[in-house]
Write a protein that holds these residues in place. Sequence first.
Motif, PDB file in Angstrom:
ATOM      1  N   ALA A  71       0.837  -1.200   0.000  1.00 41.70           N
ATOM      2  CA  ALA A  71       0.000   0.000   0.000  1.00 41.70           C
ATOM      3  C   ALA A  71       0.871   1.250   0.000  1.00 41.70           C
ATOM      4  O   ALA A  71       1.870   1.319   0.724  1.00 41.70           O
ATOM      5  CB  ALA A  71      -0.904   0.010   1.228  1.00 41.70           C
ATOM      6  N   ALA A  72       0.502   2.232  -0.809  1.00 39.31           N
ATOM      7  CA  ALA A  72       1.250   3.492  -0.844  1.00 39.31           C
ATOM      8  C   ALA A  72       0.500   4.511  -1.685  1.00 39.31           C
ATOM      9  O   ALA A  72      -0.280   4.161  -2.566  1.00 39.31           O
ATOM     10  CB  ALA A  72       2.645   3.278  -1.428  1.00 39.31           C
ATOM     11  N   ILE A  73       0.748   5.785  -1.390  1.00 36.99           N
ATOM     12  CA  ILE A  73       0.415   6.862  -2.321  1.00 36.99           C
ATOM     13  C   ILE A  73       1.634   6.980  -3.213  1.00 36.99           C
ATOM     14  O   ILE A  73       2.664   7.530  -2.821  1.00 36.99           O
ATOM     15  CB  ILE A  73       0.145   8.188  -1.592  1.00 36.99           C
ATOM     16  N   SER A  74       1.565   6.420  -4.421  1.00 31.75           N
ATOM     17  CA  SER A  74       2.753   6.261  -5.255  1.00 31.75           C
ATOM     18  C   SER A  74       2.898   7.328  -6.327  1.00 31.75           C
ATOM     19  O   SER A  74       3.909   7.349  -7.035  1.00 31.75           O
ATOM     20  CB  SER A  74       2.747   4.881  -5.913  1.00 31.75           C
ATOM     21  N   SER A  75       1.925   8.196  -6.465  1.00 34.00           N
ATOM     22  CA  SER A  75       2.020   9.283  -7.431  1.00 34.00           C
ATOM     23  C   SER A  75       2.679  10.493  -6.784  1.00 34.00           C
ATOM     24  O   SER A  75       2.137  11.048  -5.814  1.00 34.00           O
ATOM     25  CB  SER A  75       0.628   9.681  -7.936  1.00 34.00           C
ATOM     26  N   PRO A  76       3.853  10.930  -7.271  1.00 28.21           N
ATOM     27  CA  PRO A  76       4.492  12.121  -6.685  1.00 28.21           C
ATOM     28  C   PRO A  76       3.585  13.341  -6.692  1.00 28.21           C
ATOM     29  O   PRO A  76       3.607  14.134  -5.737  1.00 28.21           O
ATOM     30  CB  PRO A  76       5.718  12.322  -7.590  1.00 28.21           C
ATOM     31  N   GLN A  78       0.271  13.353  -6.458  1.00 23.60           N
ATOM     32  CA  GLN A  78      -0.738  13.200  -5.410  1.00 23.60           C
ATOM     33  C   GLN A  78      -0.140  13.432  -4.028  1.00 23.60           C
ATOM     34  O   GLN A  78      -0.800  13.986  -3.136  1.00 23.60           O
ATOM     35  CB  GLN A  78      -1.386  11.816  -5.468  1.00 23.60           C
ATOM     36  N   VAL A  79       1.119  13.015  -3.842  1.00 31.38           N
ATOM     37  CA  VAL A  79       1.794  13.256  -2.571  1.00 31.38           C
ATOM     38  C   VAL A  79       1.899  14.758  -2.305  1.00 31.38           C
ATOM     39  O   VAL A  79       1.664  15.230  -1.191  1.00 31.38           O
ATOM     40  CB  VAL A  79       3.185  12.606  -2.562  1.00 31.38           C
ATOM     41  N   LEU A  80       2.238  15.526  -3.345  1.00 29.10           N
ATOM     42  CA  LEU A  80       2.328  16.976  -3.194  1.00 29.10           C
ATOM     43  C   LEU A  80       0.963  17.597  -2.909  1.00 29.10           C
ATOM     44  O   LEU A  80       0.847  18.540  -2.122  1.00 29.10           O
ATOM     45  CB  LEU A  80       2.930  17.598  -4.453  1.00 29.10           C
ATOM     46  N   GLU A  81      -0.067  17.065  -3.552  1.00 21.83           N
ATOM     47  CA  GLU A  81      -1.406  17.612  -3.373  1.00 21.83           C
ATOM     48  C   GLU A  81      -2.008  17.246  -2.016  1.00 21.83           C
ATOM     49  O   GLU A  81      -2.783  18.019  -1.446  1.00 21.83           O
ATOM     50  CB  GLU A  81      -2.327  17.085  -4.483  1.00 21.83           C
ATOM     51  N   GLN A  82      -1.644  16.060  -1.504  1.00 20.16           N
ATOM     52  CA  GLN A  82      -2.213  15.588  -0.235  1.00 20.16           C
ATOM     53  C   GLN A  82      -1.099  15.101   0.694  1.00 20.16           C
ATOM     54  O   GLN A  82      -1.012  13.911   1.011  1.00 20.16           O
ATOM     55  CB  GLN A  82      -3.212  14.463  -0.498  1.00 20.16           C
ATOM     56  N   PRO A  83      -0.244  16.001   1.158  1.00 19.09           N
ATOM     57  CA  PRO A  83       0.906  15.578   1.972  1.00 19.09           C
ATOM     58  C   PRO A  83       0.513  14.909   3.286  1.00 19.09           C
ATOM     59  O   PRO A  83       1.204  13.989   3.733  1.00 19.09           O
ATOM     60  CB  PRO A  83       1.673  16.884   2.209  1.00 19.09           C
ATOM     61  N   ASP A  84      -0.585  15.353   3.897  1.00 18.36           N
ATOM     62  CA  ASP A  84      -1.004  14.739   5.163  1.00 18.36           C
ATOM     63  C   ASP A  84      -1.433  13.291   4.944  1.00 18.36           C
ATOM     64  O   ASP A  84      -1.082  12.396   5.724  1.00 18.36           O
ATOM     65  CB  ASP A  84      -2.146  15.537   5.789  1.00 18.36           C
ATOM     66  N   LEU A  85      -2.203  13.063   3.896  1.00 23.35           N
ATOM     67  CA  LEU A  85      -2.619  11.696   3.574  1.00 23.35           C
ATOM     68  C   LEU A  85      -1.406  10.839   3.226  1.00 23.35           C
ATOM     69  O   LEU A  85      -1.309   9.685   3.648  1.00 23.35           O
ATOM     70  CB  LEU A  85      -3.603  11.709   2.404  1.00 23.35           C
ATOM     71  N   ALA A  86      -0.470  11.398   2.450  1.00 26.98           N
ATOM     72  CA  ALA A  86       0.729  10.653   2.062  1.00 26.98           C
ATOM     73  C   ALA A  86       1.545  10.257   3.289  1.00 26.98           C
ATOM     74  O   ALA A  86       2.081   9.141   3.358  1.00 26.98           O
ATOM     75  CB  ALA A  86       1.575  11.480   1.103  1.00 26.98           C
ATOM     76  N   GLU A  87       1.637  11.142   4.261  1.00 25.57           N
ATOM     77  CA  GLU A  87       2.395  10.817   5.478  1.00 25.57           C
ATOM     78  C   GLU A  87       1.738   9.657   6.223  1.00 25.57           C
ATOM     79  O   GLU A  87       2.419   8.765   6.737  1.00 25.57           O
ATOM     80  CB  GLU A  87       2.474  12.053   6.381  1.00 25.57           C
ATOM     81  N   LEU A 136       8.985  15.062  -2.392  1.00 26.65           N
ATOM     82  CA  LEU A 136       8.293  14.666  -1.176  1.00 26.65           C
ATOM     83  C   LEU A 136       7.932  13.185  -1.187  1.00 26.65           C
ATOM     84  O   LEU A 136       7.966  12.524  -0.141  1.00 26.65           O
ATOM     85  CB  LEU A 136       7.037  15.522  -0.987  1.00 26.65           C
ATOM     86  N   TYR A 137       7.580  12.657  -2.369  1.00 23.04           N
ATOM     87  CA  TYR A 137       7.286  11.229  -2.452  1.00 23.04           C
ATOM     88  C   TYR A 137       8.477  10.400  -1.981  1.00 23.04           C
ATOM     89  O   TYR A 137       8.347   9.520  -1.137  1.00 23.04           O
ATOM     90  CB  TYR A 137       6.902  10.854  -3.880  1.00 23.04           C
ATOM     91  N   GLY A 138       9.655  10.694  -2.543  1.00 24.27           N
ATOM     92  CA  GLY A 138      10.858   9.964  -2.137  1.00 24.27           C
ATOM     93  C   GLY A 138      11.167  10.137  -0.664  1.00 24.27           C
ATOM     94  O   GLY A 138      11.632   9.202   0.005  1.00 24.27           O
ATOM     95  N   GLN A 139      10.894  11.329  -0.131  1.00 28.45           N
ATOM     96  CA  GLN A 139      11.141  11.576   1.287  1.00 28.45           C
ATOM     97  C   GLN A 139      10.230  10.725   2.166  1.00 28.45           C
ATOM     98  O   GLN A 139      10.666  10.168   3.180  1.00 28.45           O
ATOM     99  CB  GLN A 139      10.941  13.059   1.585  1.00 28.45           C
ATOM    100  N   THR A 140       8.959  10.608   1.777  1.00 30.31           N
ATOM    101  CA  THR A 140       8.050   9.785   2.587  1.00 30.31           C
ATOM    102  C   THR A 140       8.457   8.322   2.541  1.00 30.31           C
ATOM    103  O   THR A 140       8.371   7.614   3.550  1.00 30.31           O
ATOM    104  CB  THR A 140       6.584   9.927   2.126  1.00 30.31           C
TER     105      THR A 140
END
Length: 301
Positions: A71-76, A78-87, A136-140
């Motif tokens: 499971a992951a938010i794998s779209s960079p 989408q991660v930028l658009e929804q950082p709280d959800l990605a975290e 941010l995706y890579g950072q998460t």
Amino acid sequence: MKILLTGASGLLGNAYAEAALRRGHSVIALYNQHVPELSGDVRARQLDGLELDRLTSLCLEEWPEAIVNCAAISSPDQVLEQPDLAEKINVALPRKLAQIATHLGARLIHISTDMVFDGQSSEPYRSTDMPMPTDLYGQTKLMAEREVLEHNPEDPVVLRIPILMGNSPRGRRSVHEKLLDAIRRGERPKLFTDEIRQPAAASNVAEVMLELTERRDLHGIFHWAGSETLSRYEMGQRILRHFGLPEDAIEAVCKQDDPAFAGRPSNLTFNLHPIVSKLKTQPVGFEEQLEELTRIEPLRS
């Protein structure tokens, strides 16, 4: 073996579930929105990755011998658009799974990404190289790796993988599906000639994951990828040739042509040693990956 799998309706999760079921394992397939279409000794359970207490209760009820996290938010984007959800999905969920696996004594397989690196190395990245994500995706994903290794120090596997090829369950997630759909909509996709990747088939990665699930003598961080390195543009060319489409349906561009992409990683290739010498499964070339692909119809709603 009883395996609890997250992200079962995604490209990789679905491929792993199919491989595990073929091998005779029992799979508890967790999904968020779309029920995975699987047959065999499988139980599909709907569970939002944010429901960590419910996840804990399920694991204590089932007591799986292995936990596999796809499971992951794998779209960079989408991660930028929804950082709280990605975290929460990319970091908090793996942390909880690591804690649960430690409590249960379960084998833990966590999927990470080549995007933890900055792509500036002239040599393929080793698993011991220092990560340096550029977005941010890579950072998460890097934070998730550290959480997994901290909370499950005895028996974890963190498997970093590249861009995946294959047929996704709903026909909209993989490289060729996105490319063909863009062309179908009348677009002429621009693909970079100076972004080098090492694509892998989801089915091949799934077999590696399954071996690692069964091999408790292997633990730590590993890299896996296909056997060929290609630019994004070369990948597009070969996909078009495979489906008998004109190669001028895509446009060759360089990252420096657009300032928005100038910092994009240039060379995300992996050194696969020592894992490749320890497994029966071997990396596959791009042509073999293409042979698995099916041409898709217009996207389903």
